[in-house]
Design a protein around this motif. Structure first.
Motif, PDB file in Angstrom:
ATOM      1  N   MET A   1       0.829  -1.184   0.000  1.00 12.93           N
ATOM      2  CA  MET A   1       0.000   0.000   0.000  1.00 12.93           C
ATOM      3  C   MET A   1       0.874   1.249   0.000  1.00 12.93           C
ATOM      4  O   MET A   1       1.861   1.318   0.729  1.00 12.93           O
ATOM      5  N   ALA A   2       0.508   2.199  -0.817  1.00 11.77           N
ATOM      6  CA  ALA A   2       1.292   3.435  -0.957  1.00 11.77           C
ATOM      7  C   ALA A   2       1.143   4.333   0.264  1.00 11.77           C
ATOM      8  O   ALA A   2       0.069   4.454   0.828  1.00 11.77           O
ATOM      9  N   VAL A   3       2.249   4.925   0.638  1.00 11.43           N
ATOM     10  CA  VAL A   3       2.240   5.968   1.654  1.00 11.43           C
ATOM     11  C   VAL A   3       2.323   7.291   0.909  1.00 11.43           C
ATOM     12  O   VAL A   3       3.161   7.460   0.017  1.00 11.43           O
ATOM     13  N   ILE A   4       1.448   8.209   1.257  1.00 10.00           N
ATOM     14  CA  ILE A   4       1.408   9.500   0.581  1.00 10.00           C
ATOM     15  C   ILE A   4       1.799  10.595   1.566  1.00 10.00           C
ATOM     16  O   ILE A   4       1.253  10.674   2.667  1.00 10.00           O
ATOM     17  N   GLU A   5       2.761  11.386   1.161  1.00  5.46           N
ATOM     18  CA  GLU A   5       3.191  12.553   1.948  1.00  5.46           C
ATOM     19  C   GLU A   5       2.684  13.789   1.224  1.00  5.46           C
ATOM     20  O   GLU A   5       2.972  13.989   0.042  1.00  5.46           O
ATOM     21  N   HIS A   6       1.908  14.586   1.907  1.00  3.85           N
ATOM     22  CA  HIS A   6       1.384  15.825   1.327  1.00  3.85           C
ATOM     23  C   HIS A   6       1.774  16.962   2.270  1.00  3.85           C
ATOM     24  O   HIS A   6       1.400  16.951   3.441  1.00  3.85           O
ATOM     25  N   ARG A   7       2.554  17.899   1.780  1.00  2.00           N
ATOM     26  CA  ARG A   7       3.045  18.980   2.621  1.00  2.00           C
ATOM     27  C   ARG A   7       2.859  20.300   1.887  1.00  2.00           C
ATOM     28  O   ARG A   7       3.270  20.435   0.738  1.00  2.00           O
ATOM     29  N   VAL A   8       2.225  21.257   2.533  1.00  2.57           N
ATOM     30  CA  VAL A   8       2.034  22.586   1.952  1.00  2.57           C
ATOM     31  C   VAL A   8       3.042  23.530   2.591  1.00  2.57           C
ATOM     32  O   VAL A   8       3.128  23.630   3.820  1.00  2.57           O
ATOM     33  N   LEU A   9       3.830  24.191   1.724  1.00  2.00           N
ATOM     34  CA  LEU A   9       4.834  25.141   2.199  1.00  2.00           C
ATOM     35  C   LEU A   9       4.519  26.525   1.657  1.00  2.00           C
ATOM     36  O   LEU A   9       4.089  26.661   0.509  1.00  2.00           O
ATOM     37  N   PRO A  10       4.771  27.545   2.465  1.00  2.00           N
ATOM     38  CA  PRO A  10       4.679  28.899   1.918  1.00  2.00           C
ATOM     39  C   PRO A  10       5.878  29.146   1.011  1.00  2.00           C
ATOM     40  O   PRO A  10       7.006  28.788   1.353  1.00  2.00           O
ATOM     41  N   VAL A  11       5.635  29.703  -0.148  1.00  2.00           N
ATOM     42  CA  VAL A  11       6.713  30.042  -1.084  1.00  2.00           C
ATOM     43  C   VAL A  11       6.502  31.467  -1.562  1.00  2.00           C
ATOM     44  O   VAL A  11       5.446  32.061  -1.365  1.00  2.00           O
TER      45      VAL A  11
ATOM     46  N   VAL B   1       5.724  37.651  -4.509  1.00  2.00           N
ATOM     47  CA  VAL B   1       4.308  37.394  -4.280  1.00  2.00           C
ATOM     48  C   VAL B   1       4.185  36.097  -3.477  1.00  2.00           C
ATOM     49  O   VAL B   1       4.774  35.076  -3.858  1.00  2.00           O
ATOM     50  N   ALA B   2       3.429  36.135  -2.403  1.00  2.00           N
ATOM     51  CA  ALA B   2       3.250  34.951  -1.559  1.00  2.00           C
ATOM     52  C   ALA B   2       2.312  33.954  -2.228  1.00  2.00           C
ATOM     53  O   ALA B   2       1.250  34.328  -2.734  1.00  2.00           O
ATOM     54  N   LEU B   3       2.720  32.681  -2.233  1.00  2.50           N
ATOM     55  CA  LEU B   3       1.914  31.586  -2.763  1.00  2.50           C
ATOM     56  C   LEU B   3       2.008  30.411  -1.799  1.00  2.50           C
ATOM     57  O   LEU B   3       2.832  30.407  -0.882  1.00  2.50           O
ATOM     58  N   GLN B   4       1.197  29.400  -2.059  1.00  7.91           N
ATOM     59  CA  GLN B   4       1.296  28.135  -1.351  1.00  7.91           C
ATOM     60  C   GLN B   4       1.763  27.078  -2.347  1.00  7.91           C
ATOM     61  O   GLN B   4       1.291  27.053  -3.486  1.00  7.91           O
ATOM     62  N   ALA B   5       2.668  26.226  -1.920  1.00 12.85           N
ATOM     63  CA  ALA B   5       3.162  25.140  -2.760  1.00 12.85           C
ATOM     64  C   ALA B   5       2.812  23.827  -2.073  1.00 12.85           C
ATOM     65  O   ALA B   5       3.279  23.569  -0.965  1.00 12.85           O
ATOM     66  N   ALA B   6       1.981  23.031  -2.721  1.00 15.89           N
ATOM     67  CA  ALA B   6       1.576  21.742  -2.168  1.00 15.89           C
ATOM     68  C   ALA B   6       2.420  20.648  -2.812  1.00 15.89           C
ATOM     69  O   ALA B   6       2.277  20.366  -4.005  1.00 15.89           O
ATOM     70  N   PHE B   7       3.315  20.064  -2.032  1.00 19.79           N
ATOM     71  CA  PHE B   7       4.176  18.978  -2.487  1.00 19.79           C
ATOM     72  C   PHE B   7       3.486  17.656  -2.160  1.00 19.79           C
ATOM     73  O   PHE B   7       3.082  17.437  -1.011  1.00 19.79           O
ATOM     74  N   THR B   8       3.375  16.777  -3.153  1.00 19.13           N
ATOM     75  CA  THR B   8       2.784  15.461  -2.927  1.00 19.13           C
ATOM     76  C   THR B   8       3.757  14.398  -3.418  1.00 19.13           C
ATOM     77  O   THR B   8       4.240  14.465  -4.547  1.00 19.13           O
TER      78      THR B   8
END
Length: 135
Positions: A1-11, A20-27
């Motif tokens: 079974m896959a393990v999923i890492e989802h992390r949102v970082l301010p960039v 310009v402030a954005l959000q970066a969602a790394f999956t």
């Protein structure tokens, strides 16, 4: 079974005259250990998606890496170390940056899920290629 890492970082989108402030969602998915998906979000909407080699981020945390569409490098910005990511599709491009400490935490988590050199234990590349070539 896959393990999923989802992390949102301010960039920051490194744009003139001010970032310009954005959000970066790394999956990251352990069953797709060679790739990392990055979704940019800003002003309440999805802006772009890039899928690229996990190794680009892992290597780019410490030294300049990549060529062509995606490049990653560390740099001190004023007093804060940051990691820069440059994206280009041939017509348009952008550069974003994240705090180095946030990228370091993300990279440690990715390597903790699938250590470097053990990707083949989670993904059978030969079988995948064989399936593509026999179609």
């Amino acid at each position: 079974m896959a393990v999923i890492e989802h992390r949102v970082l301010p960039v920051r989108l490194e744009a003139a005259p001010e970032p310009v402030a954005l959000q970066a969602a790394f999956t990251y998915r352990s069953d797709r250990p060679y790739e990392l998906t990055l979704d940019f979000q800003g002003a309440g909407r999805h802006l772009a998606r890039w899928v690229f080699s996990r190794d680009l981020l892992l290597d780019g945390e410490a030294r300049a890496t990549g060529a062509g569409d995606i490049r990653v490098w560390p740099r001190r910005h004023r007093s804060e170390p940051r990691v820069y990511l440059a994206f280009s599709n041939g017509e348009r491009g952008c550069v974003v940056s994240a705090r180095a400490k946030d990228v370091r935490v993300l990279c440690r988590r990715l390597v903790g899920l699938v250590p470097r050199g053990e990707e083949q234990r989670h993904y059978d590349l030969d079988s995948e290629l064989e399936g593509l070539l026999t179609r």
